[in-house]
Design a protein around this motif. Structure first.
Motif, short mmCIF file in Angstrom:
data_model
loop_
_atom_site.label_atom_id
_atom_site.label_comp_id
_atom_site.label_asym_id
_atom_site.label_seq_id
_atom_site.Cartn_x
_atom_site.Cartn_y
_atom_site.Cartn_z
N SER A 79 41.76 -59.20 32.39
CA SER A 79 40.36 -58.93 32.10
C SER A 79 39.42 -59.23 33.28
N HIS A 80 40.00 -59.44 34.46
CA HIS A 80 39.13 -59.53 35.64
C HIS A 80 39.98 -59.40 36.91
N VAL A 81 39.79 -58.32 37.64
CA VAL A 81 40.58 -58.08 38.85
C VAL A 81 39.81 -57.09 39.73
N HIS A 82 39.93 -57.27 41.07
CA HIS A 82 39.18 -56.43 42.03
C HIS A 82 40.17 -55.54 42.77
N PHE A 83 40.03 -54.22 42.64
CA PHE A 83 41.02 -53.37 43.34
C PHE A 83 40.89 -53.41 44.86
N THR A 234 30.66 -58.74 35.14
CA THR A 234 30.02 -59.42 36.27
C THR A 234 30.64 -60.82 36.43
N HIS A 235 30.06 -61.61 37.33
CA HIS A 235 30.50 -63.00 37.54
C HIS A 235 29.39 -63.95 37.09
N ILE A 236 29.79 -65.16 36.71
CA ILE A 236 28.79 -66.17 36.32
C ILE A 236 29.33 -67.59 36.54
N ALA A 273 33.09 -63.17 34.34
CA ALA A 273 34.21 -63.93 34.90
C ALA A 273 33.78 -65.34 35.29
N HIS A 274 34.64 -66.29 35.05
CA HIS A 274 34.60 -67.70 35.49
C HIS A 274 33.87 -68.63 34.52
N ASN A 275 32.58 -68.73 34.60
CA ASN A 275 31.81 -69.61 33.71
C ASN A 275 32.33 -71.04 33.68
N THR A 324 43.29 -62.17 36.55
CA THR A 324 43.95 -62.66 37.78
C THR A 324 42.95 -62.86 38.91
N ASP A 325 41.80 -62.17 38.85
CA ASP A 325 40.82 -62.21 39.93
C ASP A 325 41.44 -61.96 41.30
N VAL A 326 42.44 -61.09 41.37
CA VAL A 326 42.88 -60.61 42.69
C VAL A 326 41.65 -60.06 43.41
#
Ligand code: GUN
Ligand code: ZN
Length: 441
Positions: A79-83, A234-236, A273-275, A324-326
């Motif tokens: 549920s969170h990854v950057h190509f 988004t990120h937080i 993502a994160h929090n 995974t936040d790759v």
């Protein structure tokens, strides 16, 4: 009537139709397990999941694939990854803002070269599939052509991908900035072209509050209003320096979430993502809005961002899934990510045991809930899409020995979470279609 093409798969089957966080550790209701199980799939959907012998008796004419000794689990949901960050995995020793400046953003700038982006996108979808990920919420690139390449590669792969153009108009590097008008137009074009095309969905994607002005956040609000079923990502609250900078940029904001609140971005279609550094007030508002949090434990450790307060999220009733936040994270493996979550929660100030049932839930059905796709995917209830992973550790591997020796199926599942990598992922299917088979390209 059973449709032509219906097929029975025989293996040990695990899924988590119930939420394991509603039960005590070890409660058998938390994990549904069929040791000699059958998954009956037809027309791309689960027809039934249960004991092999009874399904066989009910459907004697249906062909069977015998995977005894192996395991079937629902497809993993990242549920969170950057190509664009595929090639920068493993830059250790940084913290968030310095990693963005020196590692991530220079690589993201290269996505202006569309052939390079297309090659990255193809590698990216192959990596998802070969690790058993069938659905992913993906940060696209800052460039529409590169983001389109990701959607095209995803469509060709058969995976379920939710993605969008990354939006920013300050603080990164000039070549990564768009004007709000441009962002609006380009996002709309991509939505019209890709949203709900096959297995693709669109997510409005402001990078984070630090890189978006009020005007850009307002564009996000407009897009969500105009397209009722696109998602938002988004990120937080990832890093304390980031939060201090947020307070400087938005002096009126009582907390990080207040910035997203003001622009109507805290919704049931949102995944943040994160929090890590969330206040109780933020958790309350997220729970009330149905905004989900993607927990990315590998990235949190690698970037020294902090230990995720999972217990507080669960107590507040915030949907948490795993990402995974790759490439801030440590690779594409969702089982490895689950293990990392387990390890960090063992050592958290407010420790929490993540047994195999909870890890399977966090990496499958919880992701489906975060994406509002839980009526379609995430477990093997009849009628859901037949998205699944066939796992079998290589013969003679340590993992094969541990699985063989396990005194219960639950124990075998925790051994898989502890040691299984892509070498144990034999076959991956989405809606019954093969998207990865070991040894085949
Ligand atoms: N915050 C803004 N951009 C990023 C990113 O690419 N990775 C992570 N981990 N955090 C971010
Ligand atoms: Zn991220």
């Amino acid at each position: 009537m059973i449709a032509v093409g219906t097929h029975l798969f025989r293996a040990t089957i695990f899924h988590t139709p119930a939420n394991p966080f509603d039960f005590d550790i070890g409660d058998p209701r938390a994990l549904t397990c069929h040791q000699d199980g059958g998954l009956l799939a037809g027309d791309g959907r689960v027809v039934a999941c249960g004991e092999y012998e009874s399904l066989r008796a009910e459907h004697p004419a249906v062909p069977t694939t015998d995977w005894r000794g192996g395991f079937i689990v629902p497809g993993f949901i990242d549920s969170h990854v950057h190509f664009p960050q595929l090639r920068i995995i493993g830059a250790l020793g940084h913290t968030l803002l310095d990693w963005l400046e020196h590692v991530a953003l220079p690589e993201e700038a290269r996505m202006s070269e569309t052939p390079y982006a297309a090659d990255t996108a193809r590698r990216f979808v192959r990596a998802l599939a070969s690790h058993g990920t069938t659905t992913a919420l993906v940060f696209g690139a800052h460039f529409p052509a590169a983001t389109a390449e990701l959607f095209e590669a995803a469509a060709a792969s058969g995976l379920r991908v939710v993605s969008g153009l990354v939006l920013s108009d300050r603080r990164l590097r000039p070549e990564l900035h768009q004007t709000p008008d441009q962002a609006y137009r380009e996002s709309r074009q991509l939505i019209e072209r890709y949203h709900k095309r096959g297995r693709l969905l669109y997510a409005v994607t402001p990078r984070f509050a630090l890189s978006t002005t009020d005007a850009m956040l307002d564009v996000c609000r407009r897009l969500l209003a105009e397209y009722q079923d696109v998602r938002l990502q988004t990120h937080i609250n990832e890093n304390s320096d980031e939060i201090a900078e947020l307070a400087r940029l938005f002096p009126w904001a009582t907390d990080y979430l207040a910035v997203y609140d003001r622009y109507g971005l805290t919704t049931s279609r949102s995944v943040m993502a994160h929090n890590i550094h969330a206040t109780s007030a933020e958790l309350e508002r997220m729970a009330a809005a149905g905004t989900a949090v993607a927990h990315c434990p590998g990235s949190n450790a690698a970037l020294g961002s902090g230990v995720f307060p999972l217990s507080r999220h669960v107590e507040a009733g915030v949907v948490c899934s795993i990402g995974t936040d790759v490439g801030g994270g440590i690779g594409f493996g969702m089982m490895k990510e689950g293990l990392q979550a387990y390890l960090m929660q063992r050592l958290a100030p407010d420790p929490q045991i993540l047994d195999a049932a909870r890890l399977l839930y966090l990496t499958t059905l919880a992701g489906a809930k975060a994406l509002d796709l839980d009526s379609e995917i995430g477990d093997f209830r009849a009628g859901k899409a037949a998205d699944f992973v066939y796992l079998r550790p290589p013969a003679d591997s340590v993992l094969a020995s541990a699985v063989h020796q396990a005194d219960s199926p639950q124990r075998a599942l925790s051994a898989l979470f502890t040691m299984a990598g892509p070498e144990s992922v034999r076959e991956v299917r989405v809606a019954g279609d093969v998207v990865h088979r070991m040894g085949e390209l």
